[in-house]
Motif scaffolding. Sequence first.
Motif, PDB file in Angstrom:
ATOM      1  N   MET A   1       0.846  -1.190   0.000  1.00 31.23           N
ATOM      2  CA  MET A   1       0.000   0.000   0.000  1.00 31.23           C
ATOM      3  C   MET A   1       0.881   1.238   0.000  1.00 31.23           C
ATOM      4  SD  MET A   1      -2.875   1.041   2.777  1.00 31.23           S
ATOM      5  CE  MET A   1      -3.749   2.527   2.515  1.00 31.23           C
ATOM      6  N   LYS A   2       0.492   2.197  -0.833  1.00 26.99           N
ATOM      7  CA  LYS A   2       1.198   3.468  -0.886  1.00 26.99           C
ATOM      8  C   LYS A   2       0.278   4.546  -0.311  1.00 26.99           C
ATOM      9  CE  LYS A   2       1.876   3.860  -5.270  1.00 26.99           C
ATOM     10  NZ  LYS A   2       2.281   4.119  -6.658  1.00 26.99           N
ATOM     11  N   ASN A   3       0.728   5.210   0.736  1.00 28.61           N
ATOM     12  CA  ASN A   3      -0.037   6.319   1.283  1.00 28.61           C
ATOM     13  C   ASN A   3       0.299   7.577   0.489  1.00 28.61           C
ATOM     14  OD1 ASN A   3      -1.741   5.355   3.336  1.00 28.61           O
ATOM     15  ND2 ASN A   3       0.054   4.967   4.605  1.00 28.61           N
ATOM     16  N   ILE A   4      -0.636   7.961  -0.370  1.00 26.40           N
ATOM     17  CA  ILE A   4      -0.415   9.106  -1.259  1.00 26.40           C
ATOM     18  C   ILE A   4      -1.349  10.269  -0.949  1.00 26.40           C
ATOM     19  CG2 ILE A   4       0.629   7.750  -3.112  1.00 26.40           C
ATOM     20  CD1 ILE A   4      -2.084   7.607  -4.477  1.00 26.40           C
ATOM     21  N   GLY A   5      -2.148  10.125   0.088  1.00 27.16           N
ATOM     22  CA  GLY A   5      -3.008  11.217   0.518  1.00 27.16           C
ATOM     23  C   GLY A   5      -4.186  11.479  -0.398  1.00 27.16           C
ATOM     24  N   THR A   6      -4.995  12.411   0.000  1.00 33.43           N
ATOM     25  CA  THR A   6      -6.200  12.794  -0.737  1.00 33.43           C
ATOM     26  C   THR A   6      -5.804  13.508  -2.022  1.00 33.43           C
ATOM     27  OG1 THR A   6      -7.352  13.044   1.380  1.00 33.43           O
ATOM     28  CG2 THR A   6      -8.382  14.052  -0.556  1.00 33.43           C
ATOM     29  N   GLN A   7      -6.150  12.910  -3.141  1.00 32.02           N
ATOM     30  CA  GLN A   7      -5.840  13.461  -4.454  1.00 32.02           C
ATOM     31  C   GLN A   7      -7.134  13.931  -5.124  1.00 32.02           C
ATOM     32  OE1 GLN A   7      -2.534  13.355  -5.703  1.00 32.02           O
ATOM     33  NE2 GLN A   7      -2.042  12.633  -3.644  1.00 32.02           N
ATOM     34  N   ASN A   8      -7.036  14.910  -5.994  1.00 27.87           N
ATOM     35  CA  ASN A   8      -8.209  15.335  -6.770  1.00 27.87           C
ATOM     36  C   ASN A   8      -8.598  14.228  -7.749  1.00 27.87           C
ATOM     37  OD1 ASN A   8      -8.292  17.774  -5.490  1.00 27.87           O
ATOM     38  ND2 ASN A   8      -7.707  18.982  -7.262  1.00 27.87           N
ATOM     39  N   ILE A   9      -9.889  13.939  -7.802  1.00 29.74           N
ATOM     40  CA  ILE A   9     -10.425  12.928  -8.703  1.00 29.74           C
ATOM     41  C   ILE A   9     -11.649  13.539  -9.382  1.00 29.74           C
ATOM     42  CG2 ILE A   9     -11.483  10.640  -8.868  1.00 29.74           C
ATOM     43  CD1 ILE A   9     -10.050   9.949  -6.197  1.00 29.74           C
ATOM     44  N   GLU A  10     -11.714  13.423 -10.693  1.00 30.92           N
ATOM     45  CA  GLU A  10     -12.888  13.912 -11.424  1.00 30.92           C
ATOM     46  C   GLU A  10     -13.658  12.738 -12.002  1.00 30.92           C
ATOM     47  OE1 GLU A  10     -13.099  17.279 -13.980  1.00 30.92           O
ATOM     48  OE2 GLU A  10     -11.265  18.131 -13.124  1.00 30.92           O
ATOM     49  N   THR A  11     -14.969  12.838 -11.948  1.00 29.27           N
ATOM     50  CA  THR A  11     -15.851  11.876 -12.591  1.00 29.27           C
ATOM     51  C   THR A  11     -16.724  12.670 -13.559  1.00 29.27           C
ATOM     52  OG1 THR A  11     -17.668  12.065 -10.995  1.00 29.27           O
ATOM     53  CG2 THR A  11     -15.891  10.499 -10.465  1.00 29.27           C
ATOM     54  N   GLN A  12     -17.704  12.022 -14.132  1.00 31.72           N
ATOM     55  CA  GLN A  12     -18.562  12.709 -15.096  1.00 31.72           C
ATOM     56  C   GLN A  12     -19.242  13.933 -14.484  1.00 31.72           C
ATOM     57  OE1 GLN A  12     -21.506  10.195 -16.936  1.00 31.72           O
ATOM     58  NE2 GLN A  12     -22.538  11.901 -17.925  1.00 31.72           N
ATOM     59  N   ARG A  13     -19.773  13.774 -13.264  1.00 31.18           N
ATOM     60  CA  ARG A  13     -20.538  14.872 -12.655  1.00 31.18           C
ATOM     61  C   ARG A  13     -19.876  15.502 -11.445  1.00 31.18           C
ATOM     62  NH1 ARG A  13     -26.042  12.025 -11.295  1.00 31.18           N
ATOM     63  NH2 ARG A  13     -24.595  10.373 -10.732  1.00 31.18           N
ATOM     64  N   LEU A  14     -18.768  14.901 -10.970  1.00 30.39           N
ATOM     65  CA  LEU A  14     -18.230  15.295  -9.678  1.00 30.39           C
ATOM     66  C   LEU A  14     -16.757  15.665  -9.722  1.00 30.39           C
ATOM     67  CD1 LEU A  14     -19.677  12.257  -7.680  1.00 30.39           C
ATOM     68  CD2 LEU A  14     -20.759  14.510  -7.993  1.00 30.39           C
ATOM     69  N   VAL A  15     -16.379  16.490  -8.756  1.00 30.38           N
ATOM     70  CA  VAL A  15     -14.978  16.701  -8.416  1.00 30.38           C
ATOM     71  C   VAL A  15     -14.850  16.239  -6.972  1.00 30.38           C
ATOM     72  CG1 VAL A  15     -13.136  18.371  -8.058  1.00 30.38           C
ATOM     73  CG2 VAL A  15     -14.723  18.669  -9.972  1.00 30.38           C
ATOM     74  N   LEU A  16     -13.980  15.258  -6.762  1.00 32.68           N
ATOM     75  CA  LEU A  16     -13.658  14.808  -5.403  1.00 32.68           C
ATOM     76  C   LEU A  16     -12.342  15.482  -5.060  1.00 32.68           C
ATOM     77  CD1 LEU A  16     -14.505  11.016  -5.801  1.00 32.68           C
ATOM     78  CD2 LEU A  16     -16.011  12.882  -5.099  1.00 32.68           C
ATOM     79  N   ARG A  17     -12.352  16.270  -4.001  1.00 34.81           N
ATOM     80  CA  ARG A  17     -11.192  17.105  -3.681  1.00 34.81           C
ATOM     81  C   ARG A  17     -11.068  17.275  -2.179  1.00 34.81           C
ATOM     82  NH1 ARG A  17     -13.411  21.590  -1.673  1.00 34.81           N
ATOM     83  NH2 ARG A  17     -15.379  22.379  -2.510  1.00 34.81           N
ATOM     84  N   LYS A  18      -9.958  17.873  -1.775  1.00 32.67           N
ATOM     85  CA  LYS A  18      -9.781  18.195  -0.361  1.00 32.67           C
ATOM     86  C   LYS A  18     -10.791  19.276   0.030  1.00 32.67           C
ATOM     87  CE  LYS A  18      -4.842  17.234  -0.233  1.00 32.67           C
ATOM     88  NZ  LYS A  18      -3.492  17.798  -0.036  1.00 32.67           N
TER      89      LYS A  18
END
Length: 184
Positions: free
Chosen positions: A1-18
């Motif tokens: 497992m690599k602990n890389i922290g909360t990264q921005n992720i985009e989907t069709q309708r969403l932005v997952l962000r800090k």
Amino acid sequence: MKNIGTQNIETQRLVLRKFTLNDADDMYRNWANDDEVTKFLTWPTHSDVEVSKKVLNIWVNEYENNANYQWCIELKENNEAIGSIGVVNLKESIETVEIGYCIGRKYWNKGITSEALTALIRFFFEEAEVKRVEARHDSNNPNSGKVMMKCGMKYEGKRIKADINNTGICDVSLYGLTIDDYNL
């Protein structure tokens, strides 16, 4: 497992962000002040926006730790924070994350939580290299389980009177997905 922290992720309708401290008003208005949203959660409904600000202050400071994973669910169409999703239990020794989520009632039954969870499952298997993703819900909240199943997680059983939330001591339904099943 690599602990890389909360990264921005985009989907069709969403932005997952800090989260940022600027999300306090949206958090309070869209989900944290609603007893129906928090009914099956482990934290109390926020009495005012100041409580949301205090929670966000803690979360923002925790982003310094790369073993912390807490995303704001932002709707692209209006750039509004509408919920949260993140790791509620990190088990590094067995390379497993347990994910929890909540979203404003106005956004229920629109596939938004499933879209966010699917993105996190991909992130954890493909980028953070975990071996297992799991989640649980109060057995009296079957819609949460439907989200998990829709995202490919498998029902693993029920533990009787094994958890506590805002309704009191409760039964908990368990779901999981391993990297082997994900790669099928």
